[in-house]
Motif scaffolding. Structure first.
Motif, PDB file in Angstrom:
ATOM      1  N   UNK A 152       0.828  -1.203   0.000  1.00 14.07           N
ATOM      2  CA  UNK A 152       0.000   0.000   0.000  1.00 14.07           C
ATOM      3  C   UNK A 152       0.870   1.263   0.000  1.00 14.07           C
ATOM      4  N   UNK A 153       1.990   1.229   0.704  1.00 17.74           N
ATOM      5  CA  UNK A 153       2.894   2.377   0.730  1.00 17.74           C
ATOM      6  C   UNK A 153       3.577   2.590  -0.615  1.00 17.74           C
ATOM      7  N   UNK A 154       3.755   1.520  -1.379  1.00 20.44           N
ATOM      8  CA  UNK A 154       4.437   1.610  -2.664  1.00 20.44           C
ATOM      9  C   UNK A 154       3.580   2.267  -3.734  1.00 20.44           C
ATOM     10  N   UNK A 155       2.307   2.458  -3.473  1.00 24.38           N
ATOM     11  CA  UNK A 155       1.404   3.094  -4.425  1.00 24.38           C
ATOM     12  C   UNK A 155       1.429   2.345  -5.756  1.00 24.38           C
ATOM     13  N   UNK A 156       1.268   1.033  -5.697  1.00 26.73           N
ATOM     14  CA  UNK A 156       1.277   0.191  -6.881  1.00 26.73           C
ATOM     15  C   UNK A 156      -0.097   0.175  -7.541  1.00 26.73           C
ATOM     16  N   UNK A 157      -0.129  -0.194  -8.810  1.00 23.31           N
ATOM     17  CA  UNK A 157      -1.393  -0.362  -9.513  1.00 23.31           C
ATOM     18  C   UNK A 157      -1.532  -1.813  -9.937  1.00 23.31           C
ATOM     19  N   UNK A 158      -2.772  -2.212 -10.132  1.00 23.07           N
ATOM     20  CA  UNK A 158      -3.015  -3.585 -10.560  1.00 23.07           C
ATOM     21  C   UNK A 158      -2.649  -3.731 -12.037  1.00 23.07           C
ATOM     22  N   UNK A 159      -2.487  -4.950 -12.457  1.00 23.98           N
ATOM     23  CA  UNK A 159      -2.170  -5.231 -13.855  1.00 23.98           C
ATOM     24  C   UNK A 159      -3.305  -4.744 -14.755  1.00 23.98           C
ATOM     25  N   UNK A 160      -4.538  -4.942 -14.286  1.00 24.38           N
ATOM     26  CA  UNK A 160      -5.704  -4.513 -15.053  1.00 24.38           C
ATOM     27  C   UNK A 160      -5.689  -2.996 -15.268  1.00 24.38           C
ATOM     28  N   UNK A 161      -5.420  -2.246 -14.218  1.00 26.80           N
ATOM     29  CA  UNK A 161      -5.364  -0.791 -14.337  1.00 26.80           C
ATOM     30  C   UNK A 161      -4.219  -0.369 -15.258  1.00 26.80           C
ATOM     31  N   UNK A 162      -3.088  -1.040 -15.151  1.00 25.48           N
ATOM     32  CA  UNK A 162      -1.949  -0.747 -16.017  1.00 25.48           C
ATOM     33  C   UNK A 162      -2.315  -0.977 -17.483  1.00 25.48           C
ATOM     34  N   UNK A 163      -2.975  -2.105 -17.762  1.00 22.50           N
ATOM     35  CA  UNK A 163      -3.366  -2.427 -19.134  1.00 22.50           C
ATOM     36  C   UNK A 163      -4.365  -1.404 -19.680  1.00 22.50           C
ATOM     37  N   UNK A 164      -5.294  -0.962 -18.838  1.00 20.43           N
ATOM     38  CA  UNK A 164      -6.268   0.047 -19.254  1.00 20.43           C
ATOM     39  C   UNK A 164      -5.557   1.346 -19.608  1.00 20.43           C
ATOM     40  N   UNK A 165      -4.628   1.769 -18.753  1.00 23.38           N
ATOM     41  CA  UNK A 165      -3.902   3.012 -19.003  1.00 23.38           C
ATOM     42  C   UNK A 165      -3.011   2.903 -20.239  1.00 23.38           C
ATOM     43  N   UNK A 166      -2.474   1.724 -20.502  1.00 25.93           N
ATOM     44  CA  UNK A 166      -1.671   1.506 -21.703  1.00 25.93           C
ATOM     45  C   UNK A 166      -2.536   1.672 -22.946  1.00 25.93           C
ATOM     46  N   UNK A 167      -3.760   1.134 -22.902  1.00 25.06           N
ATOM     47  CA  UNK A 167      -4.681   1.275 -24.030  1.00 25.06           C
ATOM     48  C   UNK A 167      -5.077   2.736 -24.231  1.00 25.06           C
ATOM     49  N   UNK A 168      -5.329   3.444 -23.147  1.00 27.92           N
ATOM     50  CA  UNK A 168      -5.675   4.863 -23.239  1.00 27.92           C
ATOM     51  C   UNK A 168      -4.518   5.637 -23.858  1.00 27.92           C
ATOM     52  N   UNK A 169      -3.308   5.340 -23.426  1.00 32.71           N
ATOM     53  CA  UNK A 169      -2.133   6.016 -23.969  1.00 32.71           C
ATOM     54  C   UNK A 169      -1.981   5.737 -25.466  1.00 32.71           C
ATOM     55  N   UNK A 170      -2.183   4.505 -25.879  1.00 34.70           N
ATOM     56  CA  UNK A 170      -2.060   4.157 -27.296  1.00 34.70           C
ATOM     57  C   UNK A 170      -3.106   4.914 -28.123  1.00 34.70           C
ATOM     58  N   UNK A 171      -4.325   4.991 -27.614  1.00 42.31           N
ATOM     59  CA  UNK A 171      -5.388   5.709 -28.315  1.00 42.31           C
ATOM     60  C   UNK A 171      -5.053   7.200 -28.405  1.00 42.31           C
ATOM     61  N   UNK A 172      -4.559   7.770 -27.313  1.00 40.13           N
ATOM     62  CA  UNK A 172      -4.185   9.178 -27.292  1.00 40.13           C
ATOM     63  C   UNK A 172      -3.038   9.448 -28.262  1.00 40.13           C
ATOM     64  N   UNK A 173      -2.076   8.557 -28.281  1.00 31.51           N
ATOM     65  CA  UNK A 173      -0.938   8.707 -29.196  1.00 31.51           C
ATOM     66  C   UNK A 173      -1.414   8.683 -30.651  1.00 31.51           C
ATOM     67  N   UNK A 174      -2.338   7.789 -30.956  1.00 35.28           N
ATOM     68  CA  UNK A 174      -2.881   7.688 -32.303  1.00 35.28           C
ATOM     69  C   UNK A 174      -3.599   8.975 -32.701  1.00 35.28           C
ATOM     70  N   UNK A 175      -4.390   9.517 -31.792  1.00 33.41           N
ATOM     71  CA  UNK A 175      -5.095  10.776 -32.067  1.00 33.41           C
ATOM     72  C   UNK A 175      -4.097  11.923 -32.268  1.00 33.41           C
ATOM     73  N   UNK A 176      -3.066  11.961 -31.442  1.00 32.47           N
ATOM     74  CA  UNK A 176      -2.051  13.003 -31.562  1.00 32.47           C
ATOM     75  C   UNK A 176      -1.359  12.932 -32.920  1.00 32.47           C
ATOM     76  N   UNK A 177      -1.003  11.727 -33.351  1.00 34.94           N
ATOM     77  CA  UNK A 177      -0.349  11.568 -34.648  1.00 34.94           C
ATOM     78  C   UNK A 177      -1.259  12.024 -35.776  1.00 34.94           C
ATOM     79  N   UNK A 178      -2.558  11.718 -35.688  1.00 38.22           N
ATOM     80  CA  UNK A 178      -3.513  12.148 -36.713  1.00 38.22           C
ATOM     81  C   UNK A 178      -3.619  13.674 -36.730  1.00 38.22           C
ATOM     82  N   UNK A 179      -3.661  14.283 -35.547  1.00 40.11           N
ATOM     83  CA  UNK A 179      -3.731  15.741 -35.473  1.00 40.11           C
ATOM     84  C   UNK A 179      -2.459  16.389 -36.016  1.00 40.11           C
ATOM     85  N   UNK A 180      -1.300  15.812 -35.702  1.00 41.89           N
ATOM     86  CA  UNK A 180      -0.044  16.358 -36.219  1.00 41.89           C
ATOM     87  C   UNK A 180      -0.022  16.302 -37.749  1.00 41.89           C
TER      88      UNK A 180
END
Length: 89
Positions: free
Chosen positions: A42-70
């Motif tokens: 609890x002190x380490x402020x860790x995240x679950x694998x599920x939360x990590x995977x969700x955030x990875x997907x969000x990041x990939x989607x955001x990166x894709x949108x950024x590339x399209x906008x660029x």
């Protein structure tokens, strides 16, 4: 949050390493190890694998949108530059 099942599995592995001749010591040890591991995780402020995977997907989607906008901005800049050149002629 951390999965209590993983903590239980870790405690079980650690307790199996204790020789069986210690009587009730392993049970007391198991509960203490579990409490220490839970508090430490609890002190380490860790995240679950599920939360990590969700955030990875969000990041990939955001990166894709950024590339399209660029790409779109680049096209608009090129169109503006071409228009500016044709206006000067």
């Amino acid at each position: 949050m951390l999965n209590p099942k993983h903590i239980e599995e870790t405690v079980l592995k650690i307790s199996q390493a204790i020789p069986s001749g210690f009587g009730q010591a392993p049970e007391n040890f198991k509960s203490q190890v579990k409490a220490i591991l839970t508090a430490s995780f609890e002190k380490m402020d860790l995240v679950s694998r599920e939360e990590f995977d969700i955030q990875t997907a969000v990041l990939a989607k955001t990166r894709s949108k950024l590339e399209a906008l660029e790409k779109k901005v680049s096209q608009l800049e090129e169109a503006g530059a071409a228009k500016g050149e044709s206006d000067q002629d």
